[in-house]
Each structure stands twice: as structure tokens, then as C-alpha cells.
Design a protein around this motif. Sequence first.
Motif, PDB file in Angstrom:
ATOM      1  N   SER A 199       0.830  -1.204   0.000  1.00 35.18           N
ATOM      2  CA  SER A 199       0.000   0.000   0.000  1.00 35.18           C
ATOM      3  C   SER A 199       0.864   1.253   0.000  1.00 35.18           C
ATOM      4  CB  SER A 199      -0.927   0.004   1.221  1.00 35.18           C
ATOM      5  OG  SER A 199      -1.843  -1.063   1.154  1.00 35.18           O
ATOM      6  N   GLY A 200       0.375   2.298  -0.615  1.00 40.74           N
ATOM      7  CA  GLY A 200       1.087   3.574  -0.679  1.00 40.74           C
ATOM      8  C   GLY A 200       0.260   4.593  -1.414  1.00 40.74           C
ATOM      9  N   ASP A 201       0.821   5.796  -1.576  1.00 38.41           N
ATOM     10  CA  ASP A 201       0.141   6.879  -2.283  1.00 38.41           C
ATOM     11  C   ASP A 201       0.598   6.918  -3.737  1.00 38.41           C
ATOM     12  OD1 ASP A 201      -1.231   7.695  -0.001  1.00 38.41           O
ATOM     13  OD2 ASP A 201       0.487   8.910   0.661  1.00 38.41           O
ATOM     14  N   TYR A 202      -0.298   7.393  -4.575  1.00 36.75           N
ATOM     15  CA  TYR A 202       0.026   7.502  -5.999  1.00 36.75           C
ATOM     16  C   TYR A 202       0.826   8.768  -6.255  1.00 36.75           C
ATOM     17  CZ  TYR A 202      -0.556   8.378 -10.988  1.00 36.75           C
ATOM     18  OH  TYR A 202      -0.331   8.662 -12.305  1.00 36.75           O
ATOM     19  N   GLU A 203       2.042   8.608  -6.764  1.00 38.03           N
ATOM     20  CA  GLU A 203       2.901   9.730  -7.137  1.00 38.03           C
ATOM     21  C   GLU A 203       3.178   9.628  -8.631  1.00 38.03           C
ATOM     22  OE1 GLU A 203       3.684  12.103  -5.199  1.00 38.03           O
ATOM     23  OE2 GLU A 203       3.072  11.245  -3.268  1.00 38.03           O
ATOM     24  N   PRO A 204       2.553  10.468  -9.448  1.00 42.66           N
ATOM     25  CA  PRO A 204       2.712  10.344 -10.903  1.00 42.66           C
ATOM     26  C   PRO A 204       4.161  10.370 -11.365  1.00 42.66           C
ATOM     27  CG  PRO A 204       0.961  11.892 -10.373  1.00 42.66           C
ATOM     28  CD  PRO A 204       1.643  11.564  -9.082  1.00 42.66           C
ATOM     29  N   ASP A 205       5.007  11.200 -10.721  1.00 39.65           N
ATOM     30  CA  ASP A 205       6.393  11.329 -11.158  1.00 39.65           C
ATOM     31  C   ASP A 205       7.240  10.111 -10.797  1.00 39.65           C
ATOM     32  OD1 ASP A 205       5.768  13.809 -12.115  1.00 39.65           O
ATOM     33  OD2 ASP A 205       6.402  14.876 -10.308  1.00 39.65           O
ATOM     34  N   GLU A 206       6.663   9.199 -10.033  1.00 39.66           N
ATOM     35  CA  GLU A 206       7.411   8.005  -9.621  1.00 39.66           C
ATOM     36  C   GLU A 206       7.577   7.020 -10.779  1.00 39.66           C
ATOM     37  OE1 GLU A 206       7.022   4.447  -6.214  1.00 39.66           O
ATOM     38  OE2 GLU A 206       5.580   6.116  -6.304  1.00 39.66           O
ATOM     39  N   PHE A 207       6.735   7.146 -11.785  1.00 33.61           N
ATOM     40  CA  PHE A 207       6.762   6.212 -12.908  1.00 33.61           C
ATOM     41  C   PHE A 207       7.065   6.974 -14.195  1.00 33.61           C
ATOM     42  CE2 PHE A 207       3.832   4.732  -9.667  1.00 33.61           C
ATOM     43  CZ  PHE A 207       4.258   3.423  -9.451  1.00 33.61           C
TER      44      PHE A 207
END
Length: 329
Positions: A199-207
Amino acid sequence: MRAIWKGAVSFGLVNVPVRLFAATENHDVQFRQVHEKDGGRIKYQRVCSIDGEEVAYSDIAKGYEAADGQMVVLSDEELKSLPSRSSKEISIEKFVPSEQIDPLLFDKSYYLEPDKTGLKPYVLLRDALAKADRMALVTVAVRTRMTLAVLRVRDNVIVLQTLLWADEVRAPEFESLGDETHASAKELAMASSLVDSLSGDYEPDEFEDDYAEAVTQLVATKIEGGDITETPEAKEEDTEVVDLLAALQRSVDKAKAAKGGGAAAADSGADDDSGPATKAAAKKAPAKKAPAKKTTAKTAKTTEKKAPAARSATKKASSTRKSATRKSA
């Protein structure tokens, strides 16, 4: 960004003048189909499947294929008679809970920017949407066709997202996924544990799109290493050959004129030097048109390099000049 539509949001008795901007853009890698040997782009012709003839764009009409395979051709006049909407109004029909809109229905996204005169009503509508935690279900005519859409708030900007019609969503009819098929309690517990650990938060820049980055790097490496294919434009080459042949033709015509117009050639020489001695020299040696020979020879050499098809014309021009010189002498 450039506005693709201008209109107004109808919010009760309030009109909010807005401009529509595309909210997304496609960064997918695009390849061209080329000839492997020389890198030339592959072109496609519009060919009729019945007679095999190429069809001009002006002769192409719109056709609708019926269920039985029959083709119905529709004229421009008939298409214009169909119902279409050109309204510049985004009409709010109702405010619905956000969870009632299945994300599968979302189609295209647009930003709404307020005109200077509509800033206050725009802010009012935006804040009302954010506070209500609802989406505004609207109808809007984009590119003449009426469609359903929703208004929602993202980063303090009202976003319009067009919706697919209900019959455009396919039903997932898979026989293997029956109602009686479920995971056991033990399997579900283990899966839940795995979900918690990931589980975690969605970070667009992570991908990132590693494929597009790899293609860009590969192309850059090949360019740096000189591994590129020069693809000259065929039309430009054809034009150059025609120009060279035209220049050769003018040289031939000039040589023929010199052959039959000795007096004119002498007068031309007198223009350069008006002295009696020069005139006499011109009469005795008309072959003093040497500069023209050099220019023609240079043109012929250039033609041999750039346009092999013009060699015969070059030889013909050279032969004509030599013949003209002998007879004049």
C-alpha cells in the motif's frame, strides 16, 4: 495552449463564459514506415477495391455498411440534413455523486478557462462543485455532435470530461467467471496481507515511460555514430534534372544561333571592345566565343555528376558546338 472551443457554462440563471483547452497530449513513440534500403517513406494510394483504379480525393464519399454487407453511399447534402448541434452552451443537467460515474465511461479531458468577464461566476461554480463533492452532469456540442460530459474540479481548475454513451461500453461476458467462483478465506487473508504491504500513495512522477526513453536514447546514439540514412527528396531531384536539361537546350540553341549569325556574334564582340582592331579580330576568329564553351562544358560536367540521364544531351550539345566552330572557321 490554444483554445479549441469557446462558449459558456449555463449554471441556473448564471452564464460562465469559458474557453476549452485539451488537457492531455499523446507522447507515445511514433515510427514511420520506410524503405529499408534507402529510408524513403512508404506512400499509400487511394485505390478502389472493385476496378483497382486510383481515386481522387474529390471523388471519395462517405459510405455506411449495413449489417448484411450492403454499402449505402451518403451525399454531402444528406449528411448536412442530419441533426447536429452547434450550440456554444455547456448546459448543466444535474449534480450527481462522484462515485456514480464509472471511470470506464470517461473519454476525453479538457480544461475550462474563464474569460475575464466571467471570473467571479467561474469561481462560484468551482467552489460549489468542490464543496458538494459532486460532479455536474452536462450536455455539450463539441464538433457538431451532442455528447454527455461531467464537470469536476482539479487543481482549482474546472475540468470537462466527455463520457461514452451507455451502449458504447461492452458487457464482460466471460463464462469462466461465474458467481460461484470465489477465493477461500485463507487465500483472501494472504492476499489482503500482500495488499497491505504494497500500500502507498500515488505519485505520478514516480513512474516513467522507459520504452520511449530507450527509443530516444537509441536514436541519439545512432545519430552520434553517424548511423543515419540520407533520404533525398525525389521531387527535388527531378526538378534539378529538368533545369539542367533546359540549360543544355539553351546552350544548343545558342550554338545554332552563332552558326547562322556571324554578324550578330561580331556585333556582340563589339559591345565588349568598340575598337577597329577588335572588330577585325572578331571577323577573323568567331571562335572567340570560348567563354561560352567553358560555361557549357562546366554545365555538362555538373550534369554528368548529378543527372546521368542528361549525358546524351551533353554530347549532342558538344558535337553541335564543334560543328559550328569548324564551319565558321
